[in-house]
Design a protein around this motif. Structure first.
Motif, PDB file in Angstrom:
ATOM      1  N   SER A  62       3.276  10.087   3.956  1.00  0.00           N
ATOM      2  CA  SER A  62       4.103  10.649   5.020  1.00  0.00           C
ATOM      3  C   SER A  62       3.489  10.394   6.393  1.00  0.00           C
ATOM      4  O   SER A  62       4.203  10.065   7.353  1.00  0.00           O
ATOM      5  N   LEU A  63       2.165  10.535   6.490  1.00  0.00           N
ATOM      6  CA  LEU A  63       1.500  10.308   7.776  1.00  0.00           C
ATOM      7  C   LEU A  63       1.653   8.858   8.234  1.00  0.00           C
ATOM      8  O   LEU A  63       2.010   8.586   9.387  1.00  0.00           O
ATOM      9  N   LEU A  64       1.406   7.920   7.313  1.00  0.00           N
ATOM     10  CA  LEU A  64       1.513   6.511   7.679  1.00  0.00           C
ATOM     11  C   LEU A  64       2.956   6.113   7.978  1.00  0.00           C
ATOM     12  O   LEU A  64       3.229   5.377   8.939  1.00  0.00           O
ATOM     13  N   LEU A 113       1.433   9.683  -5.960  1.00  0.00           N
ATOM     14  CA  LEU A 113       1.692  11.015  -5.403  1.00  0.00           C
ATOM     15  C   LEU A 113       0.714  11.389  -4.287  1.00  0.00           C
ATOM     16  O   LEU A 113       0.401  12.571  -4.106  1.00  0.00           O
ATOM     17  N   ARG A 114       0.266  10.398  -3.520  1.00  0.00           N
ATOM     18  CA  ARG A 114      -0.518  10.687  -2.311  1.00  0.00           C
ATOM     19  C   ARG A 114       0.482  10.884  -1.163  1.00  0.00           C
ATOM     20  O   ARG A 114       0.594  10.068  -0.249  1.00  0.00           O
ATOM     21  N   GLY A 145       0.814  -1.215   0.000  1.00  0.00           N
ATOM     22  CA  GLY A 145       0.000   0.000   0.000  1.00  0.00           C
ATOM     23  C   GLY A 145       0.841   1.256   0.000  1.00  0.00           C
ATOM     24  O   GLY A 145       0.490   2.247  -0.655  1.00  0.00           O
ATOM     25  N   MET A 146       1.966   1.241   0.727  1.00  0.00           N
ATOM     26  CA  MET A 146       2.799   2.439   0.803  1.00  0.00           C
ATOM     27  C   MET A 146       3.369   2.801  -0.558  1.00  0.00           C
ATOM     28  O   MET A 146       3.408   3.981  -0.936  1.00  0.00           O
ATOM     29  N   GLU A 147       3.810   1.803  -1.313  1.00  0.00           N
ATOM     30  CA  GLU A 147       4.347   2.086  -2.641  1.00  0.00           C
ATOM     31  C   GLU A 147       3.256   2.584  -3.586  1.00  0.00           C
ATOM     32  O   GLU A 147       3.516   3.408  -4.465  1.00  0.00           O
ATOM     33  N   SER A 148       2.034   2.097  -3.402  1.00  0.00           N
ATOM     34  CA  SER A 148       0.928   2.604  -4.208  1.00  0.00           C
ATOM     35  C   SER A 148       0.664   4.069  -3.919  1.00  0.00           C
ATOM     36  O   SER A 148       0.446   4.871  -4.832  1.00  0.00           O
ATOM     37  N   TRP A 199      16.396  11.738   0.031  1.00  0.00           N
ATOM     38  CA  TRP A 199      15.396  12.805  -0.030  1.00  0.00           C
ATOM     39  C   TRP A 199      15.078  13.163  -1.481  1.00  0.00           C
ATOM     40  O   TRP A 199      13.916  13.166  -1.899  1.00  0.00           O
ATOM     41  N   ILE A 200      16.104  13.455  -2.248  1.00  0.00           N
ATOM     42  CA  ILE A 200      15.886  13.836  -3.642  1.00  0.00           C
ATOM     43  C   ILE A 200      15.491  12.622  -4.488  1.00  0.00           C
ATOM     44  O   ILE A 200      14.588  12.696  -5.329  1.00  0.00           O
ATOM     45  N   GLY A 201      16.155  11.490  -4.269  1.00  0.00           N
ATOM     46  CA  GLY A 201      15.897  10.320  -5.093  1.00  0.00           C
ATOM     47  C   GLY A 201      14.502   9.760  -4.932  1.00  0.00           C
ATOM     48  O   GLY A 201      13.866   9.356  -5.914  1.00  0.00           O
ATOM     49  N   SER A 202      13.986   9.724  -3.706  1.00  0.00           N
ATOM     50  CA  SER A 202      12.637   9.198  -3.486  1.00  0.00           C
ATOM     51  C   SER A 202      11.589  10.044  -4.183  1.00  0.00           C
ATOM     52  O   SER A 202      10.627   9.519  -4.774  1.00  0.00           O
ATOM     53  N   ALA A 203      11.756  11.352  -4.103  1.00  0.00           N
ATOM     54  CA  ALA A 203      10.803  12.229  -4.788  1.00  0.00           C
ATOM     55  C   ALA A 203      10.940  12.125  -6.305  1.00  0.00           C
ATOM     56  O   ALA A 203       9.937  12.104  -7.036  1.00  0.00           O
ATOM     57  N   THR A 204      12.166  12.013  -6.776  1.00  0.00           N
ATOM     58  CA  THR A 204      12.402  11.988  -8.225  1.00  0.00           C
ATOM     59  C   THR A 204      11.797  10.759  -8.876  1.00  0.00           C
ATOM     60  O   THR A 204      11.157  10.851  -9.933  1.00  0.00           O
ATOM     61  N   ILE A 205      11.978   9.581  -8.260  1.00  0.00           N
ATOM     62  CA  ILE A 205      11.501   8.357  -8.887  1.00  0.00           C
ATOM     63  C   ILE A 205       9.987   8.351  -8.979  1.00  0.00           C
ATOM     64  O   ILE A 205       9.402   7.912  -9.979  1.00  0.00           O
TER      65      ILE A 205
END
Length: 267
Positions: A45-47, A39-40, A31-34, A163-169
């Motif tokens: 972030s909350l979970l 882009l939820r 679920g987290m990867e979904s 930080w940058i890589g997680s957002a970029t992918i």
């Protein structure tokens, strides 16, 4: 009994706790990867933050009541992951579409995914074997100094790259799906510039200020050995970050995951 040699029975609870934590983590990560891929970010972030704090809290309670055994810390993390799965499972079930799985889809997932799994195993092996090799060749004192240098120099760089890589992918895959490869390339180019501007000054600063940083963090007794290692560890962390969080993502984005696993195998 074949899994546990004679005299190693005390490790069985630790192995069981580790396996339980990994199973719960893998199930919760679906679920987290979904959420991240779609882009939820708020829900993700909350979970993620909640389960991290819950894991710390559960681990503290279990360890304090379990005579300080390490398996209780892992049990706390497993409980947190299980709680995350329970909270997120209703959302996952509501968003599953009947008939969304098909044999061609599963085959494409397998062809894309198995090289990724091989790459992950190789990355974890390369990240761990250096300490064993260093300990075998030079002794425990060198491993301790190396570990301290890694903690001081590589960890800050790793945080920045993550930080940058997680957002970029996430952004690049979403852009590729909605707007095409050109939009994804634009995001990757922007990420490359951001990584260079952020991480190069960090690495050069750690190398240039190695001695005062080591003295401040470790004291005068151990600072010289760690200070000599810091520039090299910073350089290695810089190169590793670009490989894992930029170049590897280009292989993933273009679907050439087999070539990615081959590259890691060659390394």
């Amino acid at each position: 009994d074949m899994l546990y040699p004679e005299g190693s029975g005390r490790y069985r609870p630790l192995v069981f706790a580790t396996m339980s934590m990994m199973v719960c983590r893998s199930m919760a990560q679906i679920g987290m990867e979904s959420h991240r891929a779609n882009l939820r970010i708020g829900r993700y972030s909350l979970l993620e933050s909640s389960q991290a704090l819950a894991g710390l809290g559960f681990g503290y309670v279990l360890v304090s009541r379990g005579a300080g055994q390490p398996e209780f810390a892992l049990g706390g993390r497993a409980l947190a992951k299980l709680g995350l799965l329970v909270v997120d499972l209703p959302w996952i079930l509501r968003n599953l579409r009947p008939g969304c799985f098909s044999r061609p889809l599963l085959q494409s997932i397998w062809q894309y995914g198995w090289p990724m799994a091989v790459s992950l195993v190789l990355c974890m092996s390369l990240a761990s074997l250096d300490r064993f090799l260093l300990g075998y060749l030079t002794g425990e004192e060198a491993v301790a100094l190396y570990g301290a240098a890694v903690s001081i120099a590589e960890r800050p760089l790793s945080i920045a790259f993550n930080w940058i890589g997680s957002a970029t992918i996430s952004l690049s895959f979403n852009a590729h799906e909605r707007e095409g490869i050109s939009a994804a390339n634009a995001i990757m180019q922007g990420a490359l510039v951001t990584l260079i501007l952020l991480t190069w000054p960090m690495a050069f600063g750690l190398a240039a200020l190695a001695e005062p940083i080591a003295t401040f963090m470790l004291g005068r007794e151990f600072h010289q050995g760690v200070a000599n290692l810091l520039p090299w560890v910073a350089l290695i962390g810089l190169l590793k970050g670009f490989v894992d969080h930029y170049f590897a993502q280009t292989f993933q984005l273009t679907g050439r995951t087999a070539a990615l696993s081959g590259t890691y195998a060659a390394a």
